[in-house]
Write an enzyme that holds these catalytic residues in place. Structure first.
Site, PDB file in Angstrom:
ATOM      1  CE  LYS A  22      -1.583   2.272   3.581  1.00  0.00           C
ATOM      2  NZ  LYS A  22      -2.329   2.894   4.700  1.00  0.00           N
ATOM      3  CB  CYS A 116      -4.118   6.414  11.379  1.00  0.00           C
ATOM      4  SG  CYS A 116      -4.891   4.990  10.585  1.00  0.00           S
ATOM      5  CG  ASP A 308       3.223   1.416   9.480  1.00  0.00           C
ATOM      6  OD1 ASP A 308       2.832   2.252  10.314  1.00  0.00           O
ATOM      7  OD2 ASP A 308       3.200   1.626   8.252  1.00  0.00           O
ATOM      8  NE  ARG A 400      -7.033   4.762   6.163  1.00  0.00           N
ATOM      9  CZ  ARG A 400      -5.993   5.272   6.803  1.00  0.00           C
ATOM     10  NH1 ARG A 400      -5.877   5.136   8.102  1.00  0.00           N
ATOM     11  NH2 ARG A 400      -5.052   5.916   6.157  1.00  0.00           N
TER      12      ARG A 400
END
Length: 422
Positions: A22, A116, A308, A400
């Site tokens: 992504k 976010c 992440d 997402r």
């Protein structure tokens, strides 16, 4: 509101294929604005964020055709430079259209980006870079207006922090500038290299991507090209943790093992077995020990441990034997999942940017809230290992960044499903 329900206690086994990244797909889609002609993009996952970026490109005059195996983006001359506020507020990566718009159309206008809530995430480095290239920046009433007269001009730009999106935005803006641009202290993530490869395929002249200094020699024009996006190292890491937290054995396919070195190292420190496939496109993850060992983690820019993967790793360490320490050095507000994990029986305390994780024997199912994309994934992982049933509310965050997350887990033996709630 979407929720994901998880019945804990099922060991994951089998194989899973990782989607395209992504965080590579979004800047590559934005970069299509720079070209004349059609670009064929393969490996792009049709995630919610990707759908938003596609709508953004269409609003900016591009023609986008999305099929199951490729996305075709046709771009050309256009006077449109305004990014729709309703799309900008949904996704921070919408900011990545500003560099291409400025370079190609001389102006970019949009609202401050959303996304976010994991920290302040200022855009000052982006604006500093655009200004150094000769643009004028005006900000008022929550709107950004960036413009230049004629072409941008190459410059030497030093980033105070190796921001990924700032590096990408400045690199894209510099492709059509007069002269040479040097981006110093640039981000070194694999997604930066993938974007540079795509831009070079369109006719840009970029060297040094993946190092701390990127050189961009400006060109007069660019054309469409074909490109395959790299695999998503964060999705891969998430499924590696899923295997470990359930005591399972999972082969994770379509990966670049070099991109996973920091995650692999920490899993091995805990006692997880990680074997790289002979073809260097897969990893086999298995947990043989009854209980994993505690370890310390500090998030850092690549090639350090990725921010992440912090939440997912915290979920795993909450069940490890001993006390672990996690330091979050990238975002200052990325421990919101701690309260949710504690609601499931974890023993985690936070002080500033550090979290102390005291391993417990087991977690218990509970109703918890996904506060952001990676936190949501971490809570699902915790639910896989918990006793009883876990409900993760606000699971739309997860969509997402993960395509068919619950479905992929089910294919490995998990008992989980999505539910729509009022």
């Amino acid at each position: 509101m979407l929720s994901i329900k998880v019945e804990g206690g099922h060991r994951l086994e089998g194989e899973v294929k990782i989607e395209g990244a992504k965080n590579a797909a979004l800047p590559i889609l934005a970069a299509c604005i720079l070209a004349d002609g059609t670009s064929e993009l393969r490996g792009i996952p049709l995630l919610d964020d990707v759908q938003v970026m596609i709508r953004m490109l269409e609003a900016l005059g591009a023609s986008v055709t999305a099929a199951s195996d490729a996305i075709l983006v046709r771009s050309g001359p256009s006077d449109e430079y305004r990014c729709p506020s309703d799309l900008v507020c949904r996704m921070r990566a919408s900011l990545l259209t500003m560099g291409p718009l400025l370079a190609r159309r001389g102006r970019a206008v949009g609202a401050l980006p959303g996304g976010c809530a994991i920290g302040a995430r200022p855009i000052d480095l982006h604006l500093k870079g655009f200004t150094a290239l000769g643009a004028r920046v005006k900000m008022e009433h929550g709107m950004i207006d960036i413009r230049c007269d004629g072409r941008l001009t190459g410059a030497r730009i030093y980033l105070d922090f190796p921001s990924v999106t700032a590096t990408e935005n400045i690199m894209m803006a510099a492709t059509l500038a007069r002269g040479t641009t040097y981006i110093e202290n640039s981000a070194e993530e694999p997604e930066i290299i993938d974007l540079a490869n795509f831009l070079n395929g369109m006719g840009a002249r970029i060297t040094g991507a993946g190092t701390h200094v990127i050189r961009v020699d400006g060109v007069d024009s660019m054309k469409g090209t074909s490109h395959v996006v790299i695999p998503d190292r964060i999705e891969a890491g998430t499924f590696m943790v899923a295997a470990a937290i359930t005591g399972g054995e999972v082969k994770v396919n379509n990966v670049v093992p070099d991109h996973l070195k920091s995650v692999t190292a920490k899993l091995r420190e805990m006692g997880v077995e990680v074997k790289v496939g002979d073809d260097e496109t897969s990893v086999l993850v298995s947990k043989k020990r009854k209980r994993l060992k505690a370890t310390n983690v500090k998030t850092m820019p690549y090639p350090g441990f990725p921010t992440d993967m912090q939440a997912q790793t915290m979920a795993l360490l909450s069940l490890a034997k001993g006390t672990s320490r996690i330091v979050e050095s990238v975002f200052e507000n990325r421990f919101m999942h701690v309260a949710e994990l504690n609601a499931m029986g974890a023993n985690i305390s936070v002080e500033g940017r550090g979290a102390t994780v005291r391993g417990v024997e087991y977690l218990s199912g509970a109703e918890v809230k996904a506060t952001d994309l990676r936190a949501g994934a971490a809570l699902v992982l915790a639910g896989l290992a918990a006793r009883g049933e876990t409900t993760v509310l606000y699971a739309e965050h997860i969509k997402r960044g993960y395509l068919n997350f619950a479905g992929k887990l089910r294919s490995l033996g998990a008992v989980c499903w999505e539910e729509e709630a009022e």
